[in-house]
Design a protein around this motif. Structure first.
Motif, PDB file in Angstrom:
ATOM      1  N   VAL A 152       8.335  -2.450  -1.914  1.00 32.25           N
ATOM      2  CA  VAL A 152       6.827  -1.883  -1.491  1.00 32.25           C
ATOM      3  C   VAL A 152       6.638  -0.833  -2.654  1.00 32.25           C
ATOM      4  CG1 VAL A 152       7.618  -3.606   0.644  1.00 32.25           C
ATOM      5  CG2 VAL A 152       8.173  -0.771   0.022  1.00 32.25           C
ATOM      6  N   CYS A 153       5.771  -0.891  -1.749  1.00 32.32           N
ATOM      7  CA  CYS A 153       4.384   0.576  -2.809  1.00 32.32           C
ATOM      8  C   CYS A 153       4.967   2.073  -2.228  1.00 32.32           C
ATOM      9  CB  CYS A 153       3.161   0.859  -2.663  1.00 32.32           C
ATOM     10  SG  CYS A 153       2.279   0.383  -0.827  1.00 32.32           S
ATOM     11  N   PHE A 154       5.416   3.297  -2.956  1.00 31.91           N
ATOM     12  CA  PHE A 154       5.480   4.745  -2.492  1.00 31.91           C
ATOM     13  C   PHE A 154       4.287   5.558  -2.880  1.00 31.91           C
ATOM     14  CE2 PHE A 154       8.946   7.872  -3.145  1.00 31.91           C
ATOM     15  CZ  PHE A 154       9.173   8.572  -1.669  1.00 31.91           C
ATOM     16  N   GLU A 155       4.123   6.196  -1.614  1.00 34.60           N
ATOM     17  CA  GLU A 155       3.233   7.097  -1.665  1.00 34.60           C
ATOM     18  C   GLU A 155       2.995   7.971  -2.638  1.00 34.60           C
ATOM     19  OE1 GLU A 155      -0.013   9.841   1.530  1.00 34.60           O
ATOM     20  OE2 GLU A 155       1.982   8.795   1.892  1.00 34.60           O
ATOM     21  N   SER A 156       4.161   8.485  -3.600  1.00 35.39           N
ATOM     22  CA  SER A 156       4.661   9.282  -5.039  1.00 35.39           C
ATOM     23  C   SER A 156       3.966   8.601  -5.895  1.00 35.39           C
ATOM     24  CB  SER A 156       5.905   9.516  -4.733  1.00 35.39           C
ATOM     25  OG  SER A 156       6.478  10.395  -3.227  1.00 35.39           O
ATOM     26  N   ASP A 157       4.137   7.413  -6.210  1.00 35.91           N
ATOM     27  CA  ASP A 157       3.125   7.236  -6.892  1.00 35.91           C
ATOM     28  C   ASP A 157       1.515   6.836  -7.027  1.00 35.91           C
ATOM     29  OD1 ASP A 157       5.848   6.136  -8.239  1.00 35.91           O
ATOM     30  OD2 ASP A 157       5.923   4.401  -6.778  1.00 35.91           O
TER      31      ASP A 157
END
Length: 312
Positions: A152-157
């Motif tokens: 799943v996506c990670f906000e830091s990216d």
């Protein structure tokens, strides 16, 4: 009869009654049968799950070949002998390859969808054999599996400006929430505060770029979010180094398997692209962990898989 690698002496007990000079008569047939479970293709004696079989009512199909050898008490093989062998469980299927060959051997095929203990017995009156006691639990899949991974996506990216995420009372990056790489597309993402976030309402269509691909939602105000403790799979919460997506016609939902060079995993999820002998391993959140997985030795390789069953 002397014990050997092929034969064992059978010991049993019996009790006489209280009448003087009473006795117990024990009849032992002149022909003796021994059992042997040949090694499977993976080098042990576990059953195989046939490539063509499919899960029925949450149960896999155990397939176990067993070698039965019949000889006279003097050691002479009994050829061209048709055997009668039965399981003590009504739902097991026992098939025999045909009459014994010149070595007195026939292959007995046991198939069952029930785990647990069972016993095979020879029904022929003139053959003596110790019942073969088996426990069905673990089994190898006959076919190897294609192993891929998902995350799943990670906000830091993401790099977008902070915007208010309705339903959370917090601000998060706009592209993390609303882009085609973000939470609304993946279903769940990991926020910078360490919490998982997912949409609870999406009343918006997609804007498309010059190539016709979706990039952002047209109406972010029509989207609401909530925090969640984990990524939710089709059957259970999905956690890294624990969960996989499977075809439930091949691996039963919530079952545990062991994947070569990966370890034990649980069938917590499914996926539209996960069909047949294909396992999608959940490896967490973010681009860095995705890169690590993609350049590693497992992704997009064929691996052997052992069915373990249910429970932790």
């Amino acid at each position: 009869m002397t014990d050997s690698t092929q034969w064992v002496t059978v010991h049993d007990t019996a009790y006489t009654n209280t009448n003087p000079n009473s006795c117990v008569e024990v009849r032992i047939a002149a022909n003796l049968l021994s059992w042997d479970i040949p090694d499977n293709r993976y080098g042990d004696k576990l059953p195989l799950i046939p490539s063509s079989s499919r899960v029925q009512h949450g149960k896999i199909l155990y397939h176990l070949p067993i070698k039965a050898t019949v000889k006279s008490r003097t050691g002479v093989p009994l050829s061209n002998r048709t055997l009668s062998i039965k399981s003590d469980r009504a739902h097991d299927t026992v098939r025999i390859s045909g009459p014994t060959d010149s070595d007195g051997c026939a292959i007995v095929i046991l198939e069952s969808r029930e785990s647990g203990d069972l016993s095979l017995s020879v029904m022929d009156d003139n053959i003596t054999a110790v019942p073969l006691r088996l426990t069905l639990k673990e089994a190898w899949y006959e076919s190897t599996f294609l192993i891929t991974g998902y995350h799943v996506c990670f906000e830091s990216d993401f790099t977008g400006e902070p915007v208010f995420a309705h339903g959370t009372n917090d601000y998060h990056k706009k592209d993390f929430l609303y882009s085609a790489r973000g939470v609304v597309m993946q279903g769940t993402g990991k926020a910078s505060n360490g919490r998982y976030i997912r949409p609870t309402q999406v009343n918006s269509g997609w804007h498309r770029n010059n190539h016709g691909n979706r990039d952002y939602l047209n109406n972010p105000d029509g989207v609401a979010f909530t925090y969640t403790n984990s990524v939710q799979g089709a059957y259970n919460p999905v956690t890294e180094n624990h969960s996989i997506a499977v075809d439930p016609d091949v691996i039963p939902k919530r079952a545990q398997v062991n994947i070569e060079m990966v370890g034990n995993r649980f069938a917590d999820d499914t996926g539209s692209a996960i069909v047949g002998h294909h396992i999608d391993n959940f490896f967490g959140a973010g681009a860095a962990i995705q890169t690590t997985w993609e350049i590693g030795p497992i992704n997009n390789t064929q691996r052997k898989v052992k069915y373990i069953g249910f429970g932790s």
